[in-house]
Design a protein around this motif. Structure first.
Motif, PDB file in Angstrom:
ATOM      1  N   LEU A 389       7.371   1.731  -4.232  1.00  0.00           N
ATOM      2  CA  LEU A 389       7.367   0.426  -3.569  1.00  0.00           C
ATOM      3  C   LEU A 389       6.345   0.397  -2.428  1.00  0.00           C
ATOM      4  CD1 LEU A 389      11.163  -0.461  -3.473  1.00  0.00           C
ATOM      5  CD2 LEU A 389       9.375  -1.569  -4.809  1.00  0.00           C
ATOM      6  N   MET A 390       6.148   1.510  -1.753  1.00  0.00           N
ATOM      7  CA  MET A 390       5.113   1.563  -0.722  1.00  0.00           C
ATOM      8  C   MET A 390       3.733   1.397  -1.348  1.00  0.00           C
ATOM      9  SD  MET A 390       4.456   4.502   2.166  1.00  0.00           S
ATOM     10  CE  MET A 390       4.145   5.783   0.958  1.00  0.00           C
ATOM     11  N   ALA A 391       3.541   1.990  -2.532  1.00  0.00           N
ATOM     12  CA  ALA A 391       2.262   1.819  -3.228  1.00  0.00           C
ATOM     13  C   ALA A 391       2.032   0.361  -3.598  1.00  0.00           C
ATOM     14  CB  ALA A 391       2.240   2.701  -4.476  1.00  0.00           C
ATOM     15  N   LEU A 392       3.070  -0.331  -4.059  1.00  0.00           N
ATOM     16  CA  LEU A 392       2.932  -1.751  -4.397  1.00  0.00           C
ATOM     17  C   LEU A 392       2.605  -2.569  -3.153  1.00  0.00           C
ATOM     18  CD1 LEU A 392       5.889  -2.237  -6.909  1.00  0.00           C
ATOM     19  CD2 LEU A 392       3.453  -2.131  -7.440  1.00  0.00           C
ATOM     20  N   THR A 393       3.222  -2.204  -2.021  1.00  0.00           N
ATOM     21  CA  THR A 393       2.946  -2.930  -0.776  1.00  0.00           C
ATOM     22  C   THR A 393       1.496  -2.745  -0.347  1.00  0.00           C
ATOM     23  OG1 THR A 393       5.250  -2.573  -0.110  1.00  0.00           O
ATOM     24  CG2 THR A 393       3.694  -3.230   1.603  1.00  0.00           C
ATOM     25  N   ILE A 394       1.005  -1.503  -0.417  1.00  0.00           N
ATOM     26  CA  ILE A 394      -0.384  -1.256  -0.030  1.00  0.00           C
ATOM     27  C   ILE A 394      -1.346  -1.958  -0.973  1.00  0.00           C
ATOM     28  CG2 ILE A 394      -2.118   0.567   0.216  1.00  0.00           C
ATOM     29  CD1 ILE A 394       0.126   2.438   1.087  1.00  0.00           C
ATOM     30  N   PHE A 463       2.946   7.732  -6.620  1.00  0.00           N
ATOM     31  CA  PHE A 463       2.378   6.835  -5.615  1.00  0.00           C
ATOM     32  C   PHE A 463       0.928   6.478  -5.955  1.00  0.00           C
ATOM     33  CE2 PHE A 463      -0.249   6.664  -1.756  1.00  0.00           C
ATOM     34  CZ  PHE A 463       0.274   5.543  -1.143  1.00  0.00           C
ATOM     35  N   ALA A 464       0.104   7.501  -6.223  1.00  0.00           N
ATOM     36  CA  ALA A 464      -1.311   7.258  -6.505  1.00  0.00           C
ATOM     37  C   ALA A 464      -1.491   6.536  -7.838  1.00  0.00           C
ATOM     38  CB  ALA A 464      -2.065   8.586  -6.513  1.00  0.00           C
ATOM     39  N   MET A 465      -0.700   6.884  -8.835  1.00  0.00           N
ATOM     40  CA  MET A 465      -0.846   6.248 -10.146  1.00  0.00           C
ATOM     41  C   MET A 465      -0.434   4.781 -10.087  1.00  0.00           C
ATOM     42  SD  MET A 465      -2.007   7.258 -12.999  1.00  0.00           S
ATOM     43  CE  MET A 465      -2.174   6.668 -14.673  1.00  0.00           C
ATOM     44  N   THR A 466       0.585   4.459  -9.296  1.00  0.00           N
ATOM     45  CA  THR A 466       0.991   3.058  -9.152  1.00  0.00           C
ATOM     46  C   THR A 466      -0.127   2.237  -8.525  1.00  0.00           C
ATOM     47  OG1 THR A 466       3.306   3.731  -8.932  1.00  0.00           O
ATOM     48  CG2 THR A 466       2.724   1.533  -8.154  1.00  0.00           C
ATOM     49  N   LEU A 467      -0.771   2.789  -7.498  1.00  0.00           N
ATOM     50  CA  LEU A 467      -1.901   2.091  -6.886  1.00  0.00           C
ATOM     51  C   LEU A 467      -3.048   1.902  -7.885  1.00  0.00           C
ATOM     52  CD1 LEU A 467      -2.072   3.721  -3.343  1.00  0.00           C
ATOM     53  CD2 LEU A 467      -1.895   1.281  -3.805  1.00  0.00           C
TER      54      LEU A 467
END
Length: 505
Positions: A389-394, A463-467
């Motif tokens: 979710l932090m990745a989606l926010t960024i 995290f990195a893959m979601t971004l």
């Protein structure tokens, strides 16, 4: 070659593709498991073996050493650490990062079976093993208390009644019962009568074993009929053991009560648990790998009334710890931050484009990009946790960059006098490869996280893959949906005066 042409000339197809992304994202959002950390496979397995009454030296020589000898033959092990304490042996196995943890677990299981021939006969049970997982923390602790019933009976109720009901809940993995141990008859020897009668521990052990032998009793033939003798001579309570004859001295029987104090108790009196200043038996519930913690907790709460109804009078079942509360709060805060980020991005775009219709075009790519990312997360086996979710926010600020670049280039051609369709076709074609280079540059930024070795790399991989997936989806929308909408809706208003205060900004 203009990669945007098929999407501009076929607006219905482009709209359906965008709607498909949104629908897939909605289904993916509902199907994604929920937790506080990613579900990763750490290359660590720990083994536990128990032998009641054994000293640390005995555990090290008779249990730990044979296990280490067998486990050390497994390929891919980088280190073995062991710790021998009273009645317990703990072995920590660390494997190479290239070793598949499931295959390693199968090898460990085979090694434990092979090591049983080297184990002492008094070993309490087959050594157990578990795969380490940071997301495998307890999600709930339930306490069983009573003011009238002994703690051994509470343990028996928890083990025979409540544990099976909890195990039936979908998503529940391992349930650990603590606070006491199984009911048992304790025989505490008095050395003086043993010396007086010349009776050893082995004589008492043999007498106790024969008293618990549940063997066939045979049958009786009466004419043409046969009667099977069905009787159970096993002793279950201390009173049934006290008159057990251990031997004969001077023609008189020596009974167990003459040699020891026999009373009802538990197997391990050094285990205890308290809840609100009351003795309690605890059930520690852990989820299955990849389970949705929120749904598992909801299912346990739904079954709690049935579990309470199955309890005898005077026994109380109370949830002592519920980790879903903190998970719900953490995810709720992150989702609120994500929503605020989307609104702020739309507001900033509106301030600088100064046209609602022009703002709608890059703004609509934000939810569609996030929806497409959720669908991809489900296909990749990710979960909704703090890092994803932090990745989606960024990524919220990244997904509008490509769309804004495309809109501005198309608007430049419209200001030069071209129609919407012509400007969309030409402007999107000119900027398509520029947008592609921007996306590649953004993905390259996250390559160090994607390629990071070890456990930290596994944690940050999601995290990195979601971004990276979010930026890639936004690239697809910027060369498909964005030019199509510009050809239909773009309104050039760059010559309008700035709002009050915007010039100072």
């Amino acid at each position: 070659m203009n990669p945007c042409r098929p999407f501009i000339t076929r607006p219905v197809m482009t709209t359906l593709l965008s709607m498909a992304l949104v629908i897939a994202g909605l289904f993916g959002y509902r199907a994604l498991p929920v937790g506080d950390l990613p579900n990763i496979a750490v290359p660590i397995i720990y083994v536990v073996a128990t032998q009641p009454g054994a000293s640390p030296q005995q555990m090290a020589s008779s249990v730990t050493t044979p296990l280490e000898r067998r486990l050390g033959q497994i390929s891919g092990i980088s280190s073995i650490e062991s710790d021998s304490t009273d009645s317990t042996a703990f072995i920590l196995l660390t494997f190479d990062d290239s070793r598949n943890i499931d295959g390693a677990a199968n090898d460990v299981q085979a090694a434990l079976r092979a090591a049983m021939q080297d184990m002492p006969a008094t070993l309490d049970m087959v050594p157990q093993y578990w795969k380490a997982n940071p997301a495998d923390s307890p999600i709930m602790v339930m306490a069983l208390t009573s003011d009238t019933r002994p703690i051994a009976e509470l343990y028996d109720i928890m083990q025979t009644h409540l544990q099976p009901m909890l195990s039936q809940v979908k998503g529940v993995g391992w349930i650990q019962i603590t606070g006491s141990s199984a009911p048992a008859v304790r025989v505490e020897m008095d050395p003086y009568p043993l010396f007086k009668y010349g009776i050893g521990f082995e004589d008492i052990r043999s007498a106790l074993a024969s008293a618990n032998a549940n063997t066939p009793k045979g049958f009786v033939d009466v004419g043409t009929q046969r009667y099977t003798l069905a009787t159970n001579d096993q002793a279950r309570h201390a009173a049934q053991y006290r008159d057990l004859v251990v031997g004969y001295r001077n023609g008189r029987p020596v009974r167990l009560a003459d040699l020891a104090e026999v009373h009802d108790g538990v197997q391990d009196e050094r285990q205890t648990g308290y809840f609100n200043n009351h003795r309690a038996v605890m059930a520690i519930v852990r989820p299955q790998p990849g389970a949705n913690v929120i749904r598992v907790m909801d299912a346990i709460r739904a079954r709690t009334p049935a579990m309470i109804a199955a309890l005898p009078a005077g026994v109380t079942l109370t949830p002592a710890m519920d980790r879903s509360i903190t998970i719900r709060a953490s995810l709720g805060d992150t989702q609120l931050t994500l929503l605020i980020s989307v609104l702020l991005v739309v507001a900033v775009v509106l301030v600088f484009l100064r046209a609602p219709r022009s703002t709608l075009i890059p703004a609509i790519t934000v939810p569609i990009s996030l929806a497409g990312t959720l669908a991809a997360m489900y296909l990749l086996g990710f979960s909704l946790d703090t890092l994803s979710l932090m990745a989606l926010t960024i990524a919220t600020g990244f997904v509008v960059d490509d769309a804004i670049v495309v809109v501005e280039n198309i608007a430049r051609h419209m200001e030069a006098g071209q129609s919407r369709a012509e400007a969309a076709m030409r402007g999107a074609g000119e900027i398509a490869f520029t947008v592609l280079s921007i996306t590649i540059a953004l993905v390259a930024v996250f390559l160090p996280l994607l390629l990071m070795p070890g456990t930290p790399g596994k944690i940050f991989y999601e995290f990195a893959m979601t971004l990276a997936v979010t930026v890639t989806v936004s690239l697809f929308l910027s060369i498909s949906l964005t030019p199509m909408m510009c050809g239909l809706l773009l309104d050039v208003a760059h010559g309008a005066p700035l709002p009050a205060g915007a010039s100072a900004l």
